[in-house]
Write a protein that holds these residues in place. Structure first.
Motif, PDB file in Angstrom:
ATOM      1  N   GLU A 320       0.713  -1.443   0.063  1.00 21.14           N
ATOM      2  CA  GLU A 320      -0.291  -0.004  -0.130  1.00 21.14           C
ATOM      3  C   GLU A 320       1.093   1.459  -0.255  1.00 21.14           C
ATOM      4  O   GLU A 320       0.707   2.129  -1.035  1.00 21.14           O
ATOM      5  N   ILE A 321       1.880   1.020   1.037  1.00 22.65           N
ATOM      6  CA  ILE A 321       2.852   2.654   0.632  1.00 22.65           C
ATOM      7  C   ILE A 321       3.359   2.406  -0.927  1.00 22.65           C
ATOM      8  O   ILE A 321       4.097   3.914  -1.382  1.00 22.65           O
ATOM      9  N   GLY A 322       3.601   1.293  -1.056  1.00 21.49           N
ATOM     10  CA  GLY A 322       4.555   1.457  -2.728  1.00 21.49           C
ATOM     11  C   GLY A 322       3.465   2.035  -3.614  1.00 21.49           C
ATOM     12  O   GLY A 322       3.987   2.338  -4.440  1.00 21.49           O
ATOM     13  N   ARG A 323       2.133   1.701  -3.086  1.00 21.29           N
ATOM     14  CA  ARG A 323       1.081   2.726  -4.452  1.00 21.29           C
ATOM     15  C   ARG A 323       1.180   4.243  -4.063  1.00 21.29           C
ATOM     16  O   ARG A 323       1.143   5.282  -4.954  1.00 21.29           O
ATOM     17  N   LEU A 324       1.266   4.693  -2.730  1.00 18.12           N
ATOM     18  CA  LEU A 324       1.280   6.073  -2.197  1.00 18.12           C
ATOM     19  C   LEU A 324       2.619   6.588  -2.770  1.00 18.12           C
ATOM     20  O   LEU A 324       2.964   8.305  -3.712  1.00 18.12           O
ATOM     21  N   LEU A 325       3.738   6.119  -2.614  1.00 14.67           N
ATOM     22  CA  LEU A 325       5.209   6.727  -3.202  1.00 14.67           C
ATOM     23  C   LEU A 325       5.140   8.453  -4.149  1.00 14.67           C
ATOM     24  O   LEU A 325       5.813   8.897  -3.952  1.00 14.67           O
ATOM     25  N   PRO A 326       4.728   7.252  -5.086  1.00 14.62           N
ATOM     26  CA  PRO A 326       4.678   7.910  -6.383  1.00 14.62           C
ATOM     27  C   PRO A 326       4.053   8.921  -6.525  1.00 14.62           C
ATOM     28  O   PRO A 326       3.399   9.883  -7.464  1.00 14.62           O
ATOM     29  N   GLN A 327       2.605   9.081  -5.586  1.00 14.27           N
ATOM     30  CA  GLN A 327       1.432   9.882  -5.558  1.00 14.27           C
ATOM     31  C   GLN A 327       1.971  11.613  -4.253  1.00 14.27           C
ATOM     32  O   GLN A 327       1.425  12.551  -4.797  1.00 14.27           O
ATOM     33  N   LEU A 328       3.448  11.262  -3.903  1.00 11.21           N
ATOM     34  CA  LEU A 328       3.832  12.427  -3.184  1.00 11.21           C
ATOM     35  C   LEU A 328       4.203  13.176  -3.826  1.00 11.21           C
ATOM     36  O   LEU A 328       4.972  12.811  -4.491  1.00 11.21           O
ATOM     37  N   ARG A 329       4.010  15.105  -3.372  1.00  9.01           N
ATOM     38  CA  ARG A 329       4.638  15.393  -4.126  1.00  9.01           C
ATOM     39  C   ARG A 329       6.235  15.456  -4.600  1.00  9.01           C
ATOM     40  O   ARG A 329       7.031  15.652  -3.424  1.00  9.01           O
ATOM     41  N   ALA A 330       6.460  17.037  -4.975  1.00 12.33           N
ATOM     42  CA  ALA A 330       8.311  16.544  -5.200  1.00 12.33           C
ATOM     43  C   ALA A 330       8.373  17.011  -3.845  1.00 12.33           C
ATOM     44  O   ALA A 330      10.196  16.834  -3.736  1.00 12.33           O
ATOM     45  N   ASP A 331       8.203  17.890  -3.182  1.00 14.68           N
ATOM     46  CA  ASP A 331       8.466  18.652  -1.586  1.00 14.68           C
ATOM     47  C   ASP A 331       7.810  18.452  -0.414  1.00 14.68           C
ATOM     48  O   ASP A 331       8.060  18.888   0.997  1.00 14.68           O
ATOM     49  N   ASP A 332       7.040  17.456  -0.648  1.00 15.93           N
ATOM     50  CA  ASP A 332       6.402  16.359   0.605  1.00 15.93           C
ATOM     51  C   ASP A 332       7.842  15.619   1.126  1.00 15.93           C
ATOM     52  O   ASP A 332       8.497  14.569   0.444  1.00 15.93           O
ATOM     53  N   LEU A 333       7.827  14.889   2.471  1.00 14.44           N
ATOM     54  CA  LEU A 333       8.418  14.264   3.136  1.00 14.44           C
ATOM     55  C   LEU A 333       7.313  13.607   3.787  1.00 14.44           C
ATOM     56  O   LEU A 333       6.145  13.386   4.404  1.00 14.44           O
ATOM     57  N   MET A 334       8.248  12.090   3.543  1.00 10.95           N
ATOM     58  CA  MET A 334       7.293  11.179   3.871  1.00 10.95           C
ATOM     59  C   MET A 334       8.087   9.753   5.222  1.00 10.95           C
ATOM     60  O   MET A 334       9.216  10.427   4.319  1.00 10.95           O
ATOM     61  N   VAL A 335       7.783  10.155   6.386  1.00 12.65           N
ATOM     62  CA  VAL A 335       8.800   9.436   7.511  1.00 12.65           C
ATOM     63  C   VAL A 335       8.670   7.765   8.099  1.00 12.65           C
ATOM     64  O   VAL A 335       7.183   8.251   8.722  1.00 12.65           O
TER      65      VAL A 335
END
Length: 389
Positions: A320-335
């Motif tokens: 599920e996280i793998g599906r979300l990672l490409p949808q993050l904006r260029a300046d987003d941070l996910m920890v």
């Protein structure tokens, strides 16, 4: 303007806590506990084949540095990158201790723990529950796993109306009651009424544990509610709000912090929470913080010592996280991190004292190394351009 997503994989520790010998499951110290590591070993050894098979398959977490962080946590050689292993300084190995420190505030006191005796609770606690519930006694009054004590006392609870009260090795007071026979609202009101008594004792949380069903088939519901002590100082969510930005909670994080610093909280089972997270990836405003906790690693698999189930959940989460990672904006941070361990290969049914992974997508890509839980809050704050208070 950047956004930040702080996601806690509840109990997904990676071993190596330098003070693990001071923490116990029964009379066995937590030295050597390693939640993710031992699950991976069990999978590789063919000992986690219920509903899945083969090696632990978490390619996205692996690409983010999960196993390098684990090597770091356990003083092994590994490559450097935007991952780290965090060490907790707060006393305890439970949810409030881990989350408070991840949010920038170590616990400044020793929690109160109830003895593993029968009865476990002092008279004043029992009297407070009875007065608030309008009953003449309680059931349980001991240390116990939640599903087991509901199975043991559920029928008597329905017959007598007495709430089921129990605890664990954590600083918690838990009240289980049937949603239909006792009433969900009545249970929540009861927990809220007795919480100040427990908080005064430095018991970290009063937890409502509603269940449904009939004898032999009782099931806990998703309507759990935690009544936690309010953090003693402003936390990351307050820092973000004070800077004029919006804060979203996903899962039980709002309860953990007594709703300090949250504009909106979305709850549900982990599958529902992932849907909420996906929606916020698509829609959350610039500058916002999304703080999520996925509890079922801990509640459904760690405490129940279900290695296969924990492995399945890691693999589901990874996909599920793998599906979300490409949808993050260029300046987003996910920890991606955790709050403690709960090694399903360990003895007992309690949490385990461990270091936790800190896996970063976005940001400047700087190596983290060995850090403290508090450093996670400061990492997020720097990305959002807000100042600790």
């Amino acid at each position: 303007m950047p956004r930040a997503f702080l996601i806690v994989m509840d109990s997904a520790g990676i071993g190596g806590a330098p003070d693990a010998a001071a923490y116990f499951n029964g009379d066995v110290p937590d030295t050597g506990a390693n939640t993710v590591g031992h699950i991976a070993e069990a999978c590789a050894g063919g000992r986690a084949e219920d509903g899945r098979s083969g090696a632990l398959d978490v390619p996205h977490l692996q690409a983010l540095g999960l196993f390098e962080a684990m090597a770091l946590a356990n003083d092994q050689d590994g490559t450097a990158g935007p991952w780290g292993a965090a060490t907790e300084v707060s006393q305890g190995k439970d949810t409030p201790s881990g989350h408070w420190e991840l949010a920038g505030v170590p616990v400044p006191w020793d929690w109160h723990y109830f003895p593993d005796t029968r009865p476990a609770f002092p008279d004043e606690v029992v009297e407070a529950v009875c007065a608030a519930a309008g009953v003449d006694g309680i059931l349980g009054n001991c240390h116990a796993p939640g599903t087991a004590i509901i199975a043991e006392h559920g029928a008597e609870h329905i017959r007598s109306g007495k709430p089921i009260c129990y605890t664990s090795a954590d600083s918690v007071f838990q009240i289980a009651a049937h949603e239909e026979h006792f009433g969900l609202d009545r249970l929540l009101d009861l927990c809220q009424a007795v919480a100040p008594v427990l908080h005064k004792m430095r018991v970290g949380r009063v937890i409502a544990r509603p269940f449904v069903g009939v004898e032999g088939a009782f099931e806990r519901t998703v309507n759990r509610r935690d009544y936690a002590i309010t953090p003693p100082a402003p936390i990351l969510t307050n820092w973000v709000q004070d800077a004029g930005h919006r804060v979203y909670g996903v899962g039980k994080v709002g309860d953990i912090f007594s709703m300090q610093g949250f504009d909106e909280v979305r709850k549900g089972a982990d599958a529902d929470l992932m849907g909420h997270l996906a929606d916020l990836v698509a829609s959350a405003e610039d500058g916002s913080l999304i703080f999520a906790n996925f509890v079922e690693f801990d509640s459904l698999y760690g405490h129940r010592r279900d290695v296969s189930g924990y492995a399945r959940h890691l693999e589901w989460f990874d996909a599920e996280i793998g599906r979300l990672l490409p949808q993050l904006r260029a300046d987003d941070l996910m920890v991606l991190t955790a709050d403690h361990g709960n090694d399903p290969t360990w003895v007992g049914t309690d949490h385990t004292r461990e270091r936790v992974p800190v896996l970063v997508h976005g940001g400047n890509g700087a190596p983290l190394g060995l850090i403290g839980f508090q450093d996670v809050a400061h990492l997020v704050a720097r990305h959002l351009g807000v100042s600790p208070k």
